[in-house]
Motif scaffolding. Structure first.
Motif, PDB file in Angstrom:
ATOM      1  N   ASP A  13       0.925  -1.097   0.034  1.00  0.00           N
ATOM      2  CA  ASP A  13       0.018   0.080   0.036  1.00  0.00           C
ATOM      3  C   ASP A  13       0.935   1.310  -0.032  1.00  0.00           C
TER       4      ASP A  13
ATOM      5  N   ARG B 299      -6.878   6.527  -4.553  1.00  0.00           N
ATOM      6  CA  ARG B 299      -6.611   6.165  -3.162  1.00  0.00           C
ATOM      7  C   ARG B 299      -5.669   7.233  -2.806  1.00  0.00           C
TER       8      ARG B 299
ATOM      9  N   THR C 115      -2.914   8.072   0.647  1.00  0.00           N
ATOM     10  CA  THR C 115      -2.705   7.584   1.875  1.00  0.00           C
ATOM     11  C   THR C 115      -2.020   8.966   2.743  1.00  0.00           C
TER      12      THR C 115
ATOM     13  N   LYS D  73     -11.144   7.063   5.383  1.00  0.00           N
ATOM     14  CA  LYS D  73     -10.438   5.829   5.179  1.00  0.00           C
ATOM     15  C   LYS D  73      -8.972   6.050   5.827  1.00  0.00           C
TER      16      LYS D  73
ATOM     17  N   PHE E 168      -6.597   3.819   9.541  1.00  0.00           N
ATOM     18  CA  PHE E 168      -5.491   2.943   9.705  1.00  0.00           C
ATOM     19  C   PHE E 168      -4.288   4.035  10.230  1.00  0.00           C
TER      20      PHE E 168
ATOM     21  N   LYS F  25       1.077   1.516   8.511  1.00  0.00           N
ATOM     22  CA  LYS F  25      -0.007   2.219   7.998  1.00  0.00           C
ATOM     23  C   LYS F  25      -0.837   1.002   7.323  1.00  0.00           C
ATOM     24  N   ALA F  26      -0.428  -0.394   7.179  1.00  0.00           N
ATOM     25  CA  ALA F  26      -1.233  -1.310   6.703  1.00  0.00           C
ATOM     26  C   ALA F  26      -2.166  -1.868   7.815  1.00  0.00           C
TER      27      ALA F  26
ATOM     28  N   ASN G 248      -6.858  -7.097   9.090  1.00  0.00           N
ATOM     29  CA  ASN G 248      -7.681  -6.351   8.217  1.00  0.00           C
ATOM     30  C   ASN G 248      -8.885  -7.424   7.803  1.00  0.00           C
TER      31      ASN G 248
ATOM     32  N   GLU H 150      -9.921  -4.301   0.942  1.00  0.00           N
ATOM     33  CA  GLU H 150      -8.882  -3.624  -0.266  1.00  0.00           C
ATOM     34  C   GLU H 150      -7.495  -3.688   0.497  1.00  0.00           C
ATOM     35  N   GLN H 151      -7.228  -3.570   1.686  1.00  0.00           N
ATOM     36  CA  GLN H 151      -5.941  -3.516   2.389  1.00  0.00           C
ATOM     37  C   GLN H 151      -5.544  -4.945   2.430  1.00  0.00           C
TER      38      GLN H 151
ATOM     39  N   GLN I  60      -4.310  -6.535  -0.763  1.00  0.00           N
ATOM     40  CA  GLN I  60      -3.040  -6.083  -1.267  1.00  0.00           C
ATOM     41  C   GLN I  60      -1.959  -6.758  -0.431  1.00  0.00           C
TER      42      GLN I  60
END
Length: 713
Positions: free
Chosen positions: A202, A209, A211, A226, A230, A236-237, A282, A316-317, A320
Motif C-alpha cells: 500500500d 486512493r 494515503t 479511510k 489506519f 500504515k497497513a 484487516n 482492499e488493504q 493487497q
C-alpha cells in the motif's frame, strides 16, 4: 440490473487496459484544449476515433455482438463520444475524482442444486477512479504537465517498483516488524524466518486512493475517513488500535460461532505484542465492520442499509497484503482466505467467493491439513511456543480450520450445483469436537453450560455434501445404487439429528441460551440446514433439475416436506424477534431460506390449481401432484382442506405469511451480505409466475450496482 465492481488495477485484462488508457488520455487532452479554446489537430481527432474503434471492437467481443449487454461510461469528461457503440460520456470534470466504468457480461454454469440451474449471465462493472487535481495551481493550468495529461494507470506501473524505494520484506505485513541493528528500512533476509522482498502493498499508487504518505494530493472526505481507520508510517497497513479493538469485540460477539478456529485471547496477545499479521487484522475488521456503528464507518456507507460497504477499506488493504503471501502458504494465510471468502460474498461477488475459497482449499491441501498426521506439532517445537499456544490448542486450531474450509466448499457446491472440491476419500482428519471449540475459547465459569453447536453443524454439512454430490453428479445418478445411497445418508442424518444433546434441539429456551452465549448463528444454521435438506429431498420439484427424466433419488413425501418448510419459517420468525443477529450473521442461510420460500410458492400454486379444478366441477386425484410434477405436488390432506372457499383462503393466507417471513429474513441479511440479492430477485420473479427458464436474477432495474469502492460524498 445488478453488476459487480472489481478493482480495475487487478481485474482488467491487459489489452483492455491499454485501450482504456489511450482513450482516457485522448479524452482528457481534448477536454483541456477545448477548455482553453485551442482547436483540435486532425491527428488528434483521427487518433481518438481510432482508439474508440479499437475499444468498441474489444467490447463487442465481450458483448457477443449485443450492444445491450455491455457499455462504457466515461467519467473523465468524454467529448463528443456519446451514442457510439454503446459508449457515453460521463460528464465528470477532468481529474475531479470522476470514474470511468465498463460493464461486461460473462456466463456462469450452475448445476441442479443451484437457485437457477443452467448457463446464467452475470455482469461485472469495472470502474476506474481518477485522481483529484494536484494542489499546485500552476500544474493544474498547464495542460502539458505529466500529472494532468496522463490518467492514473489501470494496472501496475513501473513507478510502483522503482529503484528509489526501499524494499520491504514479509515481516512488513506485521504490525511492527523488527528492524536490523543498523536501523535500515528492512531486515536482511538472513535475519528473518522468511527470505525475499516485495514492494509495499500500500504505497499510495492505486488510482483514486490517497494515503497519509502523499500529502500533496487533494483528499476527499471519503479518503480522509479511510485514512483515519489506519495507522501511519511503517504500520500504515494496520487498523488503528481503537478501530481494531472495537471491531474485534464486535466480531466475537456477533460472528465468532462461525469461526471457532479463531481464539480471542490469542489474537489479543498477538495484537499487544505487535506480532499479529496485518492481513488477519484487516480480514477480521472487514467482516466485523458491517455489524458496527462506529462513527468512522458510517460515512463509508452510501445508504444506511448498505452496511456491507463499511468493509471496503479493510478488504482492499487485506487483498493487497495477500498477494505476496500466496506463494508462502501458512495457516494464517488460510485463515485470512476463509474470512475474505465470506467477505467476497458479502460484497456481492459470488465468483470472488468461489475463487477465494478455492485458494483456501489449495492452502489446506498444500499443508496436508485434511490428514490427521498433519495436525501434530512440528518436530522440535516446544510446548507453549507460538504466543503461549499449547500443542493441544494448535492441534484443535488446525482441525477446526480445515473443517471451516470444508464447510465453505460444501456450501458453494450446493449453491453452484457443482461437485465438491475436497473429495471425501482424501479426508482422514477427525471430526471437530466440542472440546476443540472450548479449548480455543473457554466458556466463562459463570456462564451456563451448553455444547458448542459447530461440531454438530459440520456433521450435518458433511451428510448434506454427500447428498449434494449425488444430486449434482453428471446424469443425475438415479440408478438404484445411488437412490439407496441417498436414502441411507438421509437416514443417518435424521438419526444423528434426533440423538443430539437435548440442549442442541431447537426450543425457545435453547435459542435464548445460545443467544446469551453468542453462539446463536451456528445454532440456528444447524437447524435451518437440516430442515432445508428434508424439505427439498421430499419435494424434488422445488428445484427444477432434481427430477432427472421423471426419476428421483428419494421417494417424495409432501407431508414431511411441508412440515420441515413450516418449521424452518417458524424458526426464522422467532429468531427475528428474540435475536436477529442469529439470522444476520448467517450469509449462507440464503440457500436454506430459498428452499423454504420455494415450498410456499409451490403451495400457493397448488392451491390456485385446486381452486380452478373445483370450480370446474372436476375431481383431483391425490396422485396428480401439484406444480412442477415429479411427485412434488400436493394431494390428499391438502385437497381435503380446500373443498370450501374459506379453507382455500385460509391456506393461501398461511402460505403467504410464511413466504413473507422468508423474504423478510433475506432482505434483512442483504443489508450485511450483498450476495443475497441474487436469491431475493429469483424469488420475486418466481412469485410473479416466471418459470426457472425465464428467471433472470441478474436483472433488476431498481437495484443499484454493487460497488467495490464507495462513491464520493
Amino acid at each position: 440490473m445488478a453488476s459487480f465492481d472489481f478493482d480495475p488495477s487487478t481485474a482488467l485484462p491487459w489489452d483492455l487496459q491499454r485501450h482504456l488508457e489511450t482513450l482516457l488520455v485522448g479524452q482528457q487532452q481534448q477536454q483541456q484544449q477545448l477548455s482553453s479554446n485551442q482547436p483540435l489537430s486532425p491527428n488528434q481527432s483521427s487518433s481518438s476515433q481510432a482508439d474508440l474503434d479499437l475499444f468498441n471492437s474489444f467490447g463487442n467481443n465481450y458483448r457477443g455482438g449485443d450492444s445491450s449487454m455491455g457499455e462504457y461510461s466515461g467519467g473523465a469528461g468524454a467529448v463528443g463520444m456519446g451514442g457510439t457503440g454503446g459508449m457515453g460520456g460521463g460528464g465528470g470534470d477532468v481529474g475531479g475524482g470522476a470514474r470511468s466504468s465498463l460493464r461486461v457480461p460473462f456466463f456462469r454454469y450452475f448445476g441442479p442444486t443451484a437457485y437457477t440451474p443452467g448457463l446464467r449471465r452475470v455482469k461485472v462493472e469495472l470502474r476506474q477512479e481518477q485522481e483529484p487535481p494536484e494542489s499546485s495551481s500552476s500544474e493544474a493550468q498547464d495542460p502539458t504537465s505529466s500529472s494532468s495529461s496522463a490518467p492514473p494507470p489501470l494496472g501496475p506501473t513501473p513507478s510502483s517498483s522503482s529503484s528509489n524505494r526501499q524494499p520491504h520484506h514479509l515481516d512488513y505485513l506485521y504490525s511492527n516488524p523488527p528492524t536490523a541493528a543498523s536501523g535500515a528500512e528492512a531486515v536482511s533476509p538472513s535475519t528473518t524466518t522468511t527470505s525475499g522482498s516485495h514492494p509495499s502493498p500500500d504505497d499510495g499508487t492505486r488510482a483514486g486512493r490517497t494515503t497519509a504518505d502523499s500529502p500533496s494530493r487533494t483528499t476527499t472526505r471519503e479518503e480522509r475517513n479511510k485514512n483515519a481507520l489506519f495507522k501511519r508510517g511503517r504500520d500504515k497497513a494496520f487498523p488503528t488500535d481503537e478501530i481494531f479493538e472495537e471491531l474485534l469485540d464486535t466480531f466475537f460477539t456477533s460472528l465468532s460461532s462461525q469461526y471457532p478456529f479463531l481464539s480471542k485471547s490469542r489474537i489479543l496477545e498477538q495484537h499487544r505484542s505487535r506480532t499479529l499479521p496485518a492481513l488477519l487484522a484487516n480480514s477480521i475488521c472487514a467482516l466485523a465492520s458491517r455489524f458496527s456503528n462506529h462513527p468512522l464507518l458510517l460515512p463509508l456507507r452510501s445508504t444506511p442499509t448498505n452496511l456491507w460497504e463499511s468493509a471496503l477499506p479493510f478488504e482492499e488493504q487485506a487483498k493487497q497484503l495477500l498477494i505476496p503471501l500466496l506463494s508462502f502458504p501458512t495457516e494464517e494465510t488460510c485463515t485470512a482466505l476463509v474470512l475474505l471468502s465470506y467477505n467476497e460474498f458479502g460484497g456481492g461477488r459470488d465468483s470472488g467467493l468461489f475463487m477465494y475459497t478455492g485458494m483456501a482449499i489449495r492452502v489446506v491441501q498444500d499443508l496436508g491439513m485434511q490428514h490427521e498426521i498433519s495436525l501434530a506439532p512440528h518436530l522440535g517445537e516446544q510446548e507453549g511456543a507460538g504466543g503461549g499456544e499449547t500443542q493441544r490448542e494448535e492441534i484443535a486450531r488446525r482441525r477446526l480450520l480445515f473443517w471451516a474450509v470444508f464447510l465453505l466448499d460444501r456450501f458453494i457446491s450446493w449453491g453452484t450445483g457443482r461437485r465438491a472440491t475436497i473429495a471425501e476419500s482424501e479426508i482422514d482428519v477427525a471430526l471437530p469436537t466440542v472440546e476443540d471449540c472450548e479449548l480455543l475459547n473457554p466458556p466463562s465459569p459463570s456462564a451456563p453450560r451448553a455444547p458448542h453447536p459447530w461440531p454438530a453443524l459440520i456433521y450435518i454439512t458433511r451428510h448434506r455434501g454427500k447428498i449434494s454430490d449425488s444430486l449434482n453428479a453428471p446424469g443425475g445418478n438415479t440408478d438404484l445404487k445411488s437412490r439407496e445411497r441417498v436414502e441411507r445418508l438421509q437416514g443417518n442424518m435424521i438419526a444423528f439429528y434426533s440423538s443430539m444433546h437435548p440442549v442442541l434441539h431447537f426450543s425457545v429456551q435453547s435459542f435464548k441460551l445460545y443467544r446469551d452465549l453468542h453462539l446463536s448463528p451456528a445454532f440456528l444454521l444447524l437447524h435451518l440446514l437440516f430442515h432445508s435438506v428434508i424439505t427439498v429431498l421430499h419435494r424434488p420439484s422445488l428445484l427444477q433439475n432434481f427430477s432427472h427424466g421423471g426419476q428421483v433419488l428419494v421417494e417424495p413425501n409432501i407431508e414431511v416436506s411441508r412440515s420441515s418448510a413450516r418449521t424452518l419459517a417458524n424458526m426464522l420468525s422467532y429468531a427475528d424477534l428474540a435475536g436477529p443477529v442469529a439470522i444476520l450473521a448467517n450469509p449462507f442461510a440464503d440457500q436454506l431460506i430459498f428452499i423454504s420460500a420455494m415450498a410456499f410458492l409451490d403451495e400457493r400454486v397448488a392451491l390456485e390449481l385446486s381452486k380452478k379444478v373445483d370450480s370446474m366441477g372436476l375431481g383431483m386425484s391425490s396422485s396428480n401432484g401439484g406444480a412442477g410434477g415429479s411427485g412434488g405436488g400436493f394431494g390428499g390432506s391438502l385437497m381435503d382442506g380446500t373443498k370450501t372457499p374459506t379453507g382455500t383462503r385460509l391456506l393461501r393466507s398461511f402460505a403467504d405469511s410464511k413466504l413473507d417471513v422468508s423474504i423478510s429474513a433475506l432482505k434483512n441479511i442483504t443489508s450485511h451480505w450483498a450476495g443475497v440479492g441474487w436469491v431475493i430477485r429469483t424469488i420475486e420473479q418466481k412469485k410473479r409466475g416466471f418459470s426457472f427458464q425465464e428467471v433472470d436474477p441478474d436483472y433488476d432495474a431498481e437495484e443499484p450496482s454493487v460497488v467495490l469502492f464507495p462513491r464520493d460524498p
